[in-house]
Design a protein around this motif. Sequence first.
Motif, PDB file in Angstrom:
ATOM      1  N   PHE A 175       0.866  -1.172   0.000  1.00 35.17           N
ATOM      2  CA  PHE A 175       0.000   0.000   0.000  1.00 35.17           C
ATOM      3  C   PHE A 175       0.910   1.231   0.000  1.00 35.17           C
ATOM      4  CE2 PHE A 175      -3.298  -2.692   2.355  1.00 35.17           C
ATOM      5  CZ  PHE A 175      -4.140  -2.779   1.258  1.00 35.17           C
ATOM      6  N   PRO A 176       0.481   2.379  -0.547  1.00 37.77           N
ATOM      7  CA  PRO A 176      -0.905   2.636  -0.896  1.00 37.77           C
ATOM      8  C   PRO A 176      -1.325   2.141  -2.281  1.00 37.77           C
ATOM      9  CG  PRO A 176       0.363   4.633  -1.168  1.00 37.77           C
ATOM     10  CD  PRO A 176       1.291   3.614  -0.570  1.00 37.77           C
ATOM     11  N   CYS A 177      -0.364   1.987  -3.219  1.00 38.49           N
ATOM     12  CA  CYS A 177      -0.739   1.573  -4.564  1.00 38.49           C
ATOM     13  C   CYS A 177       0.524   1.495  -5.409  1.00 38.49           C
ATOM     14  CB  CYS A 177      -1.697   2.610  -5.170  1.00 38.49           C
ATOM     15  SG  CYS A 177      -2.409   2.144  -6.736  1.00 38.49           S
ATOM     16  N   ALA A 378      -8.740   4.757  -8.623  1.00 35.06           N
ATOM     17  CA  ALA A 378      -9.758   3.988  -7.903  1.00 35.06           C
ATOM     18  C   ALA A 378      -9.163   3.257  -6.708  1.00 35.06           C
ATOM     19  CB  ALA A 378     -10.422   2.995  -8.857  1.00 35.06           C
ATOM     20  N   LEU A 379      -8.008   2.656  -6.895  1.00 29.15           N
ATOM     21  CA  LEU A 379      -7.395   1.901  -5.805  1.00 29.15           C
ATOM     22  C   LEU A 379      -6.798   2.826  -4.748  1.00 29.15           C
ATOM     23  CD1 LEU A 379      -5.736  -0.981  -7.856  1.00 29.15           C
ATOM     24  CD2 LEU A 379      -7.899  -1.007  -6.620  1.00 29.15           C
ATOM     25  N   ALA A 411      -0.564  -3.919  -8.777  1.00 26.70           N
ATOM     26  CA  ALA A 411      -0.401  -4.436  -7.419  1.00 26.70           C
ATOM     27  C   ALA A 411      -0.931  -3.428  -6.404  1.00 26.70           C
ATOM     28  CB  ALA A 411       1.069  -4.747  -7.155  1.00 26.70           C
ATOM     29  N   PHE A 412      -1.554  -3.969  -5.344  1.00 25.08           N
ATOM     30  CA  PHE A 412      -2.256  -3.105  -4.376  1.00 25.08           C
ATOM     31  C   PHE A 412      -2.245  -3.785  -3.008  1.00 25.08           C
ATOM     32  CE2 PHE A 412      -6.587  -1.594  -2.808  1.00 25.08           C
ATOM     33  CZ  PHE A 412      -6.136  -0.331  -2.460  1.00 25.08           C
ATOM     34  N   ALA A 445     -12.007  -1.042  -2.482  1.00 20.43           N
ATOM     35  CA  ALA A 445     -11.383  -1.130  -3.802  1.00 20.43           C
ATOM     36  C   ALA A 445     -12.317  -1.797  -4.800  1.00 20.43           C
ATOM     37  CB  ALA A 445     -10.064  -1.890  -3.699  1.00 20.43           C
ATOM     38  N   ILE A 446     -12.938  -2.885  -4.388  1.00 18.73           N
ATOM     39  CA  ILE A 446     -13.860  -3.580  -5.289  1.00 18.73           C
ATOM     40  C   ILE A 446     -15.038  -2.675  -5.633  1.00 18.73           C
ATOM     41  CG2 ILE A 446     -15.394  -5.569  -5.543  1.00 18.73           C
ATOM     42  CD1 ILE A 446     -13.458  -7.064  -3.621  1.00 18.73           C
ATOM     43  N   ARG A 447     -15.564  -1.972  -4.634  1.00 15.17           N
ATOM     44  CA  ARG A 447     -16.663  -1.015  -4.911  1.00 15.17           C
ATOM     45  C   ARG A 447     -16.243  -0.019  -5.987  1.00 15.17           C
ATOM     46  NH1 ARG A 447     -20.635  -0.757  -0.665  1.00 15.17           N
ATOM     47  NH2 ARG A 447     -19.854  -1.541   1.333  1.00 15.17           N
TER      48      ARG A 447
END
Length: 452
Positions: A175-177, A378-379, A411-412, A445-447
Amino acid sequence: MDTKKTIHSLSDEILENLGRLVAIDSQLGTPAEGMPFGEGPAKALAEGLKIAEELGFKTVNLDNYCGYAEMGEGEEIVGIAGHLDIVPVGGDWTYDPFKLTRDGDYVYGRGTTDDKGPVLEALYAMKLLRDSGVKLNKRVRLIMGCNEETGSKCMEHYNQVAEELSCGFTPDANFPCIHGEKGRAFLMAYSKNTRIISMNGGFVANAVCDTCTTVVPADAGLKEKLEKALSEAKLQEYSVTKENGELTIYAKGVPAHASTPAFGVNAAGVTFECLAKAGFEDDFVEFYNSHIGTDCDGSGLGMKFADDYGDLTLCNGIVKTEDGVISCTIDIRVPVTLKEADVRKMCENRLEDNHGRIEIVEIGEPLFFPRESPLVNALYKAYTDVTGDTENQPMVIGGGTYAKSLKNIIAFGPEKTGIDYRIHGADEYLLVSGMEESVLIYMEAIRNLLAI
């Protein structure tokens, strides 16, 4: 519904299921009929899919290369790709690597953070979203791979037999991304002439060589000079013993992932360095120290380089002796702005001399998504909304993940900046508090990906 409380109430269940996966030694084994990566990875996949079925998901096994759990309907697929295979145990463990052991907020075991734990974090994020009644306008698919650590052949198979992902992530980094991954160059160094009788160390190519045993002729005064040089090095342990006209040198360094070799201490590299300091004249000692060394920056090969997204790094993982020839693996993580031709040109005049030679085995391309891309936004938003952390920004890493094998994912998580989870080392662990937070982040994240 208080989502945080719900996740906390499921914590023991998640850990119980993680224990089922950790108990399986899923490192690469001998291929057999129906088990392309051996028995261990196939068992881990079967257990992972069984857990998903127990949680009410549809599952598919893709020929024991990989499998997936899925929910929702639609043409598009939000993909989450994690892996159930592990690296060899290696090192000196305090805990049984194949028995999940909890000590307060710490849970130890091989694969807890890389990558069995994150697979379950994503699976429970899917479960909680489903149970909350969120509208699933796309399918959400959690892919469980079996060969990430040794080539990602599992994802090659996925691409041949399954549908392309619309967007998604792999929970196998930080994280974060992660919006970029360095390229990887793999090289092999070989001795031409050496007085070293034998030298063997390291257990995987993508981790720093943390232990090494070397046998050399017992030249007059060499033992005392070696002991002095080794005592001044950054080793955890060392010894020099003399028997039958030979010296046996044992060196214990510090393990680290090949993407961050400066965090470790290369036992083989230190041994070569100390042999030179002790006056042991040898062609390959000179070659290793001048071409590979202990600096981790590739300068000996003329490859020292940095761009806005990071430095080039070099890691020697394995050293071994066969038929009088010493070989050394070299794992180089290449900054995202360098192309293969650039890499070859940088080192072309440093690959061979009278003392040794280096062979370029392969050079892999980097991965890069612009910071402003919808997927990255988004992530990153999911991470900042849950944690409130806006200081840490999307980054480029030296590690390689499934993002290089599958389209449209990056990757996240789940590792936090500044914490060493000891992946690829002894006493790998996860933090229970971090696990619970990751479930919440992956839900968000999925949302967000469903809304792209």
